[in-house]
Motif scaffolding. Sequence first.
Motif, PDB file in Angstrom:
ATOM      1  N   SER A 111      32.954  31.046  40.605  1.00 17.43           N
ATOM      2  CA  SER A 111      34.166  30.612  39.922  1.00 17.43           C
ATOM      3  C   SER A 111      35.254  30.327  40.953  1.00 17.43           C
ATOM      4  O   SER A 111      35.676  31.207  41.709  1.00 17.43           O
ATOM      5  CB  SER A 111      34.642  31.703  38.963  1.00 17.43           C
ATOM      6  OG  SER A 111      36.041  31.581  38.729  1.00 17.43           O
ATOM      7  N   ALA A 112      35.719  29.062  40.988  1.00 14.80           N
ATOM      8  CA  ALA A 112      36.761  28.686  41.943  1.00 14.80           C
ATOM      9  C   ALA A 112      38.031  29.486  41.685  1.00 14.80           C
ATOM     10  O   ALA A 112      38.753  29.848  42.621  1.00 14.80           O
ATOM     11  CB  ALA A 112      37.044  27.186  41.840  1.00 14.80           C
ATOM     12  N   GLU A 113      38.301  29.764  40.415  1.00 14.78           N
ATOM     13  CA  GLU A 113      39.517  30.497  40.062  1.00 14.78           C
ATOM     14  C   GLU A 113      39.448  31.945  40.583  1.00 14.78           C
ATOM     15  O   GLU A 113      40.427  32.475  41.119  1.00 14.78           O
ATOM     16  CB  GLU A 113      39.698  30.473  38.536  1.00 14.78           C
ATOM     17  CG  GLU A 113      40.779  31.383  37.995  1.00 14.78           C
ATOM     18  CD  GLU A 113      42.173  31.091  38.560  1.00 14.78           C
ATOM     19  OE1 GLU A 113      42.385  30.015  39.156  1.00 14.78           O
ATOM     20  OE2 GLU A 113      43.049  31.984  38.417  1.00 14.78           O
ATOM     21  N   THR A 114      38.276  32.573  40.440  1.00 11.57           N
ATOM     22  CA  THR A 114      38.112  33.932  40.960  1.00 11.57           C
ATOM     23  C   THR A 114      38.302  33.949  42.470  1.00 11.57           C
ATOM     24  O   THR A 114      38.962  34.836  43.028  1.00 11.57           O
ATOM     25  CB  THR A 114      36.714  34.464  40.595  1.00 11.57           C
ATOM     26  OG1 THR A 114      36.591  34.511  39.175  1.00 11.57           O
ATOM     27  CG2 THR A 114      36.481  35.863  41.158  1.00 11.57           C
ATOM     28  N   LEU A 115      37.738  32.955  43.129  1.00 13.34           N
ATOM     29  CA  LEU A 115      37.840  32.880  44.583  1.00 13.34           C
ATOM     30  C   LEU A 115      39.297  32.680  45.014  1.00 13.34           C
ATOM     31  O   LEU A 115      39.770  33.288  45.988  1.00 13.34           O
ATOM     32  CB  LEU A 115      36.957  31.736  45.093  1.00 13.34           C
ATOM     33  CG  LEU A 115      36.679  31.677  46.587  1.00 13.34           C
ATOM     34  CD1 LEU A 115      36.183  33.011  47.137  1.00 13.34           C
ATOM     35  CD2 LEU A 115      35.662  30.572  46.888  1.00 13.34           C
ATOM     36  N   ARG A 116      40.024  31.860  44.251  1.00 14.03           N
ATOM     37  CA  ARG A 116      41.434  31.642  44.543  1.00 14.03           C
ATOM     38  C   ARG A 116      42.219  32.963  44.411  1.00 14.03           C
ATOM     39  O   ARG A 116      43.028  33.317  45.278  1.00 14.03           O
ATOM     40  CB  ARG A 116      42.003  30.597  43.574  1.00 14.03           C
ATOM     41  CG  ARG A 116      43.441  30.148  43.893  1.00 14.03           C
ATOM     42  CD  ARG A 116      44.052  29.328  42.774  1.00 14.03           C
ATOM     43  NE  ARG A 116      44.273  30.105  41.563  1.00 14.03           N
ATOM     44  CZ  ARG A 116      45.266  30.990  41.397  1.00 14.03           C
ATOM     45  NH1 ARG A 116      46.126  31.205  42.379  1.00 14.03           N
ATOM     46  NH2 ARG A 116      45.389  31.668  40.267  1.00 14.03           N
TER      47      ARG A 116
ATOM     48  N   GLY B  89      31.818  42.746  63.121  1.00 12.64           N
ATOM     49  CA  GLY B  89      31.965  41.291  63.105  1.00 12.64           C
ATOM     50  C   GLY B  89      32.469  40.861  61.747  1.00 12.64           C
ATOM     51  O   GLY B  89      33.131  41.640  61.050  1.00 12.64           O
ATOM     52  N   SER B  90      32.107  39.658  61.358  1.00 16.49           N
ATOM     53  CA  SER B  90      32.593  39.129  60.078  1.00 16.49           C
ATOM     54  C   SER B  90      31.835  39.737  58.902  1.00 16.49           C
ATOM     55  O   SER B  90      30.644  40.032  58.996  1.00 16.49           O
ATOM     56  CB  SER B  90      32.408  37.605  60.033  1.00 16.49           C
ATOM     57  OG  SER B  90      33.345  36.975  60.868  1.00 16.49           O
ATOM     58  N   LEU B  91      32.559  39.879  57.796  1.00 13.48           N
ATOM     59  CA  LEU B  91      31.962  40.339  56.542  1.00 13.48           C
ATOM     60  C   LEU B  91      31.913  39.170  55.564  1.00 13.48           C
ATOM     61  O   LEU B  91      32.922  38.501  55.356  1.00 13.48           O
ATOM     62  CB  LEU B  91      32.812  41.470  55.950  1.00 13.48           C
ATOM     63  CG  LEU B  91      32.457  41.948  54.532  1.00 13.48           C
ATOM     64  CD1 LEU B  91      31.113  42.665  54.517  1.00 13.48           C
ATOM     65  CD2 LEU B  91      33.557  42.855  53.986  1.00 13.48           C
ATOM     66  N   ALA B  92      30.750  38.936  55.003  1.00 11.72           N
ATOM     67  CA  ALA B  92      30.640  37.945  53.935  1.00 11.72           C
ATOM     68  C   ALA B  92      30.490  38.673  52.607  1.00 11.72           C
ATOM     69  O   ALA B  92      29.620  39.525  52.469  1.00 11.72           O
ATOM     70  CB  ALA B  92      29.435  37.040  54.172  1.00 11.72           C
ATOM     71  N   VAL B  93      31.354  38.343  51.658  1.00 13.07           N
ATOM     72  CA  VAL B  93      31.273  38.944  50.325  1.00 13.07           C
ATOM     73  C   VAL B  93      30.939  37.843  49.336  1.00 13.07           C
ATOM     74  O   VAL B  93      31.724  36.906  49.152  1.00 13.07           O
ATOM     75  CB  VAL B  93      32.580  39.649  49.935  1.00 13.07           C
ATOM     76  CG1 VAL B  93      32.471  40.215  48.527  1.00 13.07           C
ATOM     77  CG2 VAL B  93      32.886  40.761  50.925  1.00 13.07           C
ATOM     78  N   ILE B  94      29.768  37.960  48.736  1.00 19.36           N
ATOM     79  CA  ILE B  94      29.306  36.946  47.796  1.00 19.36           C
ATOM     80  C   ILE B  94      29.440  37.532  46.396  1.00 19.36           C
ATOM     81  O   ILE B  94      28.697  38.433  46.013  1.00 19.36           O
ATOM     82  CB  ILE B  94      27.864  36.529  48.141  1.00 19.36           C
ATOM     83  CG1 ILE B  94      27.872  35.930  49.556  1.00 19.36           C
ATOM     84  CG2 ILE B  94      27.315  35.562  47.106  1.00 19.36           C
ATOM     85  CD1 ILE B  94      26.519  35.596  50.102  1.00 19.36           C
ATOM     86  N   GLY B  95      30.457  37.039  45.691  1.00 22.55           N
ATOM     87  CA  GLY B  95      30.865  37.651  44.438  1.00 22.55           C
ATOM     88  C   GLY B  95      32.054  38.555  44.710  1.00 22.55           C
ATOM     89  O   GLY B  95      31.882  39.670  45.195  1.00 22.55           O
ATOM     90  N   VAL B  96      33.265  38.061  44.421  1.00 26.66           N
ATOM     91  CA  VAL B  96      34.468  38.802  44.809  1.00 26.66           C
ATOM     92  C   VAL B  96      35.125  39.441  43.586  1.00 26.66           C
ATOM     93  O   VAL B  96      36.324  39.303  43.354  1.00 26.66           O
ATOM     94  CB  VAL B  96      35.469  37.894  45.565  1.00 26.66           C
ATOM     95  CG1 VAL B  96      34.951  37.632  46.963  1.00 26.66           C
ATOM     96  CG2 VAL B  96      35.713  36.593  44.813  1.00 26.66           C
ATOM     97  N   GLY B  97      34.323  40.159  42.805  1.00 27.07           N
ATOM     98  CA  GLY B  97      34.850  40.905  41.656  1.00 27.07           C
ATOM     99  C   GLY B  97      35.406  42.232  42.094  1.00 27.07           C
ATOM    100  O   GLY B  97      35.759  42.420  43.268  1.00 27.07           O
ATOM    101  N   GLN B  98      35.442  43.191  41.161  1.00 25.73           N
ATOM    102  CA  GLN B  98      36.035  44.489  41.488  1.00 25.73           C
ATOM    103  C   GLN B  98      35.286  45.186  42.624  1.00 25.73           C
ATOM    104  O   GLN B  98      35.907  45.713  43.548  1.00 25.73           O
ATOM    105  CB  GLN B  98      36.045  45.404  40.256  1.00 25.73           C
ATOM    106  CG  GLN B  98      36.740  46.731  40.529  1.00 25.73           C
ATOM    107  CD  GLN B  98      36.625  47.698  39.357  1.00 25.73           C
ATOM    108  OE1 GLN B  98      35.632  47.719  38.646  1.00 25.73           O
ATOM    109  NE2 GLN B  98      37.655  48.486  39.171  1.00 25.73           N
ATOM    110  N   ILE B  99      33.950  45.174  42.572  1.00 25.03           N
ATOM    111  CA  ILE B  99      33.184  45.918  43.574  1.00 25.03           C
ATOM    112  C   ILE B  99      33.145  45.166  44.901  1.00 25.03           C
ATOM    113  O   ILE B  99      33.478  45.729  45.961  1.00 25.03           O
ATOM    114  CB  ILE B  99      31.749  46.192  43.066  1.00 25.03           C
ATOM    115  CG1 ILE B  99      31.783  46.949  41.732  1.00 25.03           C
ATOM    116  CG2 ILE B  99      30.976  46.990  44.113  1.00 25.03           C
ATOM    117  CD1 ILE B  99      32.384  48.321  41.781  1.00 25.03           C
TER     118      ILE B  99
END
Lengths: 312, 312
Positions: free
Chosen positions: A61-66, A28-38
């Motif tokens: 961080s909106a910029e990281t998410l973008r 199903g869907s994957l939620a990733v909370i914190g979209v850094g390298q790992i």
Amino acid sequence: MSAAGAGGSGTTDAAAPSLPRWTGPPLGSLAVIGVGQIGGSVALAARAAGAVTDVVGWSRSAETLRRAGVAGIVDRAAPSAREAARGAAVVVLATPVLTLGALAEEIAPVLRDDALVIDVGSTKRAAVAAVENHVARFVGCHPLAGTERSGPDAATAALFAGRLCIVCPTGRTPPELVALAERFWSAIGARPLRMDAALHDRVLGAASHLPHVAAYALAAAVGAIDAEGGETSAALRALGTTSLRDSTRIAASSPVMWRDIFLDNRAEMLPLIDRLAAAVGDLRAAIAAGDGAHLEAFLEAARAARGKVVPG
Amino acid sequence: MSAAGAGGSGTTDAAAPSLPRWTGPPLGSLAVIGVGQIGGSVALAARAAGAVTDVVGWSRSAETLRRAGVAGIVDRAAPSAREAARGAAVVVLATPVLTLGALAEEIAPVLRDDALVIDVGSTKRAAVAAVENHVARFVGCHPLAGTERSGPDAATAALFAGRLCIVCPTGRTPPELVALAERFWSAIGARPLRMDAALHDRVLGAASHLPHVAAYALAAAVGAIDAEGGETSAALRALGTTSLRDSTRIAASSPVMWRDIFLDNRAEMLPLIDRLAAAVGDLRAAIAAGDGAHLEAFLEAARAARGKVVPG
């Protein structure tokens, strides 16, 4: 069927053909909370393997998410961690370890009854306990992967290929959930290894956290020489020795992430740092005394010790 | 003509086609005293480049000298350092730095009047003075090359390709001899860089010697954990983290070589080690106090400092 999740993913970093794949329908869907390298790499790898259908992400961080969107890591950006987790089959907590307890509390009310929640933190004892307080279907995990780079631009689908992933179930973890977590990690190329959380923190303290202390301290000491300026600084910058580069490579890692790891694993770190300080002091004393025999014996013993704990 | 010296050399490790070559007739015989990784690589590279006609070698270890013959590094094994140097156009001193003064005294009586004598030692101030006492036609050199491996089996003709070679002339060094030494290093791929010997020792103390102190101390500290045995040791050996591997890589280096470097550069090393110990102590205090703000600032500053002294 197993390839369905990878179709049209838009990722620029497809998994290598040799990577294993998820067998059976995607979870199903994957939620990733914190979209850094790992976190970003888990998303890229899970979708490429066909383990999940789509990825929703959140970052403080909106910029990281973008950037995670631009890099093809997330299909959809959520307005909060809670909204990211809502309805997800798999939730990956990939924020600094000291944030995990509060994060678990925030997402707990909206989790699916059959969700798999995992983290990727570098310390396990306190973090596993903090998350378990709020989330029953949680398996503490620590993939031994990642480089000194940070952020979504450093994420790759192949990051976990062949790497160990420490899995730390507790007496409260449902056995079928541990098996599911291990299946998930295997599908994205990692090799799961079960370990007690306390043992994990003790061993990783020596194998990873203490090397980071040494590397950051060395970088700081050499930086102090460089900061004096003049011909010494100019020559230092001109040389670029491989010994300095390699021995401080991990001092380029994220300060926030390592601040949290050092603090969270404080009980293990302090005696380890004392051992490091004693070894530095021993070397200094032998050099100051001109004691070549003791110095050579120390270096020989250190080299032999390294040979036992570092493969080939 | 320039290729004459490389013909029929019997080396198994020919220089890459992109390496520069010696222009003009070869200088004559090369004597390599100490046929380890660096001395052996100079021999392989100089012959492959056509800078010398043949190579005579000596080592205090008969076994090392035998292996150098098997590896195609030396054409002829000499019974002593003095006999190796007799009649050679170029003499390379490649033994541990504290041996160089006595070695220079031994070979001085048999040197050709036009010989070029160079060393490859990692410390320069005391060694250059010690050799100059006996040998007028000497240029102190330090190629920034080599790995943690030791011995003739670790020698390669390409070791110096693109690497800096610090050249330390003194007020007594004939200028034409400095130019000849630089031509020799350039012909085997290195980039000569002139530097005062005292500045060399100060800068290399920070860029190379201090990293070795940190790496050996870290290996010793982790080795002490491993030596306790039990499940911690077993898990430690199973993990093989890249952070531990890379940050202690140079602790696999030769203990005898590094014993001499640390002792010879003692005056520079002691204050540098004090800086390292202070940085370790600062990190420990911040972790013990749970001072996240100070800890993060320290790590951020160390990371920034590294960025200035380590190339991209």
